[in-house]
Design a protein around this motif. Structure first.
Motif, short mmCIF file in Angstrom:
data_model
loop_
_atom_site.label_atom_id
_atom_site.label_comp_id
_atom_site.label_asym_id
_atom_site.label_seq_id
_atom_site.Cartn_x
_atom_site.Cartn_y
_atom_site.Cartn_z
N GLU A 144 0.83 -1.20 0.00
CA GLU A 144 0.00 0.00 0.00
C GLU A 144 0.87 1.26 0.00
OE1 GLU A 144 -2.84 0.25 3.11
OE2 GLU A 144 -4.00 -1.48 2.44
N PHE A 145 0.41 2.28 -0.72
CA PHE A 145 1.05 3.59 -0.66
C PHE A 145 0.01 4.65 -0.95
CE2 PHE A 145 0.77 3.46 -5.12
CZ PHE A 145 1.27 4.62 -5.70
N GLN A 146 0.33 5.89 -0.61
CA GLN A 146 -0.57 7.02 -0.83
C GLN A 146 -0.01 7.87 -1.98
OE1 GLN A 146 -0.47 8.54 3.22
NE2 GLN A 146 -2.54 7.79 3.58
N PRO A 147 -0.55 7.71 -3.17
CA PRO A 147 0.04 8.38 -4.33
C PRO A 147 0.04 9.90 -4.22
CG PRO A 147 -2.08 7.38 -4.89
CD PRO A 147 -1.71 6.88 -3.54
N TYR A 148 -1.01 10.48 -3.63
CA TYR A 148 -1.04 11.94 -3.50
C TYR A 148 0.16 12.43 -2.71
CZ TYR A 148 -2.98 16.60 -2.46
OH TYR A 148 -3.17 17.95 -2.36
N GLN A 149 0.46 11.77 -1.60
CA GLN A 149 1.58 12.20 -0.76
C GLN A 149 2.91 12.03 -1.47
OE1 GLN A 149 0.76 13.79 1.98
NE2 GLN A 149 -1.39 13.29 1.61
N SER A 477 -8.37 16.21 -5.45
CA SER A 477 -8.36 14.77 -5.14
C SER A 477 -8.16 14.61 -3.64
CB SER A 477 -7.23 14.06 -5.90
OG SER A 477 -7.48 14.07 -7.29
N TRP A 478 -8.80 13.61 -3.08
CA TRP A 478 -8.64 13.34 -1.66
C TRP A 478 -7.20 12.90 -1.39
CZ3 TRP A 478 -10.65 14.65 2.66
CH2 TRP A 478 -10.43 13.91 3.83
N PRO A 479 -6.49 13.58 -0.49
CA PRO A 479 -5.05 13.34 -0.34
C PRO A 479 -4.67 12.04 0.35
CG PRO A 479 -5.76 15.15 1.08
CD PRO A 479 -6.94 14.75 0.28
N TRP A 480 -5.64 11.35 0.97
CA TRP A 480 -5.28 10.17 1.77
C TRP A 480 -5.71 8.86 1.11
CZ3 TRP A 480 -1.85 12.20 4.59
CH2 TRP A 480 -2.02 13.49 5.10
N ASN A 481 -6.13 8.90 -0.16
CA ASN A 481 -6.45 7.66 -0.86
C ASN A 481 -5.22 6.76 -0.94
OD1 ASN A 481 -9.19 8.06 -1.50
ND2 ASN A 481 -8.65 9.43 -3.17
N LYS A 482 -5.48 5.46 -0.85
CA LYS A 482 -4.39 4.48 -0.94
C LYS A 482 -4.55 3.64 -2.20
CE LYS A 482 -3.63 4.04 4.05
NZ LYS A 482 -3.59 3.11 5.20
N MET A 483 -3.41 3.16 -2.71
CA MET A 483 -3.37 2.23 -3.82
C MET A 483 -2.35 1.15 -3.51
SD MET A 483 -3.51 4.68 -7.22
CE MET A 483 -3.36 3.24 -8.31
N LEU A 484 -2.26 0.19 -4.42
CA LEU A 484 -1.25 -0.87 -4.31
C LEU A 484 -0.17 -0.64 -5.36
CD1 LEU A 484 -3.54 -4.00 -3.84
CD2 LEU A 484 -2.27 -2.76 -2.08
#
Length: 495
Positions: A144-149, A477-484
């Motif tokens: 998992e990572f947070q792309p926005y950050q 965009s919501w800054p705390w969305n997570k992706m893989l």
């Protein structure tokens, strides 16, 4: 202007559910569904101007037929900076300084852009340790990572090379200023623009984001001040020659070198640097993020882009000035910006003098006008099946144009940074188009080229592409969305 005066005006009012809906309610309607309100007006009054209520004033939305004439008006008649300051509540966010000088605009256009090829190797070199630092080592496993950050840090660090130069590009104090001033500025704007303007002077002082913005501007003056004074001193004694020293190819040095009169005040230069970081980070961050979301939602495009990147890298020219040859990536960027632009209105102008367009439309002094850029670009007459994400839409148009005699050298018309298409207006149009679009395009393509080759991406199980957040005319965009994320085995890019 009261509601009755609006209704008596020459331009039809859009967005009012009832005849005498209070202005406060009309402003809230615009804040919550601006794109729908403007698109409603565009569909109904396609060939004429209409107006919508926003805050204490009205937006006059012009028809697309006037884009050429509007774009050629000098800033002494129709000011883009005045409109920007109006949009972003300059007196409460610190943006009012942009009205005092256009030097930074000229520097980005005439000094930075022509030298992008010279600073590209330095940026590519910087990207290697940044990826190692900011992206988790996955070792072939999904993490998992947070792309926005991640993109926020990448955008801040890379753009800082051109904005403040090597002395500050990795300085944690500067990076904190650059990232968090932007975040707090938009927090302040979103809240204040929900309320009548007569409340702003009081309510702003109650917002933590307002005080944080003021603090970041003060911190920038403390941090950058000594360096600015050094550069000003070298400018005065003739020892500063930034155009002949690649280490000094940055806006901070050029500002000190070229500034005159009150522009030479160190505090003004530091303040301007903060505003430039706002523009550069916001643009690059949102575009990289939305492209990643779009490609993850359409994985069939990922492999096409990877093949294109490999082909360019293995071509006889090699990885030498490659970014203008990534035609499919340009197409994906254009499509992503069409569907998820930073703003649903554009080519904004605040008229400093009365003006009458050639079609007879008269604009009084003090009027704010804009173009419905989102509605124009998503008009089925300009973009077939506009609700469909088609990443290779522009690429196919480019390939078709190449088969037409005499069009073999028109590739620039299909690049992400192109700003002379009257139906693609997110960067503006003509000579007053965004001067930093070429730098932003370079950063975005550089990051995505390395990212797409070296990593795979997925949404979290049971989720899909995150929706855009629309507030006023802005899309966030919501800054705390997570992706893989997963490192691709054996895939290492050339830089």
């Amino acid at each position: 202007m009261c509601h009755k005066e609006i209704l008596r005006g020459k331009h039809p009012l859009v967005g009012s559910p009832l005849f005498l809906t209070p202005r406060f309610i009309l402003n809230l309607i615009f804040a919550s569904r601006a794109s729908k309100v403007v698109n409603q007006g565009y569909q109904k009054f396609r060939t004429r101007a209409f107006q919508v209520v926003r805050g204490e004033g009205n937006l006059i939305v012009l028809p697309n037929s006037l884009v050429e004439e509007l774009a050629t008006l000098p800033s002494t008649v129709a000011s883009p900076h005045g409109a920007l300051e109006h949009d972003l509540l300059g007196s409460y966010t610190g943006l009012d300084v942009i009205l005092e000088s256009r030097l930074h605009h000229s520097i980005v256009q005439r000094r930075l852009t022509p030298r992008l090829g010279l600073i590209t190797p330095r940026l590519e070199k910087e990207l290697i340790p940044l990826f190692e630092e900011l992206l988790p080592p996955s070792k072939g496993e999904w993490i998992e990572f947070q792309p926005y950050q991640v993109f926020c840090q990448l955008a801040a660090r890379l753009t800082a090379h051109a904005i403040v130069g090597p002395a500050f590009c990795n300085d944690p104090v500067w990076l904190d200023i650059a990232i968090n001033y932007t975040e707090n500025l938009f927090k302040t704007i979103v809240v204040l623009r929900l309320l009548p303007s007569w409340t702003h002077s009081v309510v702003s002082r109650l917002l933590p984001s307002y005080w944080k913005c003021q603090g970041y501007i003060r911190s920038s003056k403390v941090l950058l001040g000594p360096k600015i004074r050094e550069l000003l001193g070298r400018s005065e004694d003739g020892s500063l020659a930034p155009d002949s020293n690649e280490d000094e190819f940055n806006v901070l040095t050029w500002l000190a070198f070229l500034a005159k009169g009150s522009e030479r005040k160190p505090d003004n230069i530091a303040h301007t640097e903060v505003l430039l970081s706002l523009a550069s980070i916001h643009t690059t961050l949102l575009r990289m993020l939305n492209v990643l979301y779009d490609l993850t939602a359409h994985p069939e495009l990922l492999e096409e882009l990877r093949v294109e990147i490999y082909q360019v890298a293995s071509s006889p020219e090699g990885w030498n000035k490659p970014y203008d040859r990534l035609y499919k990536l340009d197409s994906v960027l254009r499509e992503s910006q069409r569907m998820s632009p930073p703003s649903t209105i554009g080519i904004k102008r605040l008229f400093k003098t009365p003006y009458t367009f050639q079609n007879g439309l008269h604009i009084p002094k003090g009027t704010y006008v804009c173009m419905p850029v989102y509605a124009i670009e998503n008009d089925p007459e300009h973009t077939p099946n506009p609700d469909l994400y088609d990443g290779l839409r522009s690429y196919r148009a480019y390939m078709q144009s190449q088969s037409t005699p005499g069009n073999s050298n028109n590739s620039k018309e299909f690049q992400f940074s192109y700003a002379n298409d009257p139906n693609v207006l997110n960067f503006g149009y003509g000579k007053y188009a965004c001067p930093g679009r070429f730098f932003a395009s370079l950063i975005i393509k550089m990051v995505l080229a390395k990212l797409l080759v070296e990593y795979d991406f997925q949404f979290l199980p049971g989720t899909g592409r995150p929706a855009n957040l629309e507030v006023h005319e802005f899309l966030f965009s919501w800054p705390w969305n997570k992706m893989l994320l997963r490192r691709r085995e054996g895939s290492t890019f050339s830089f």
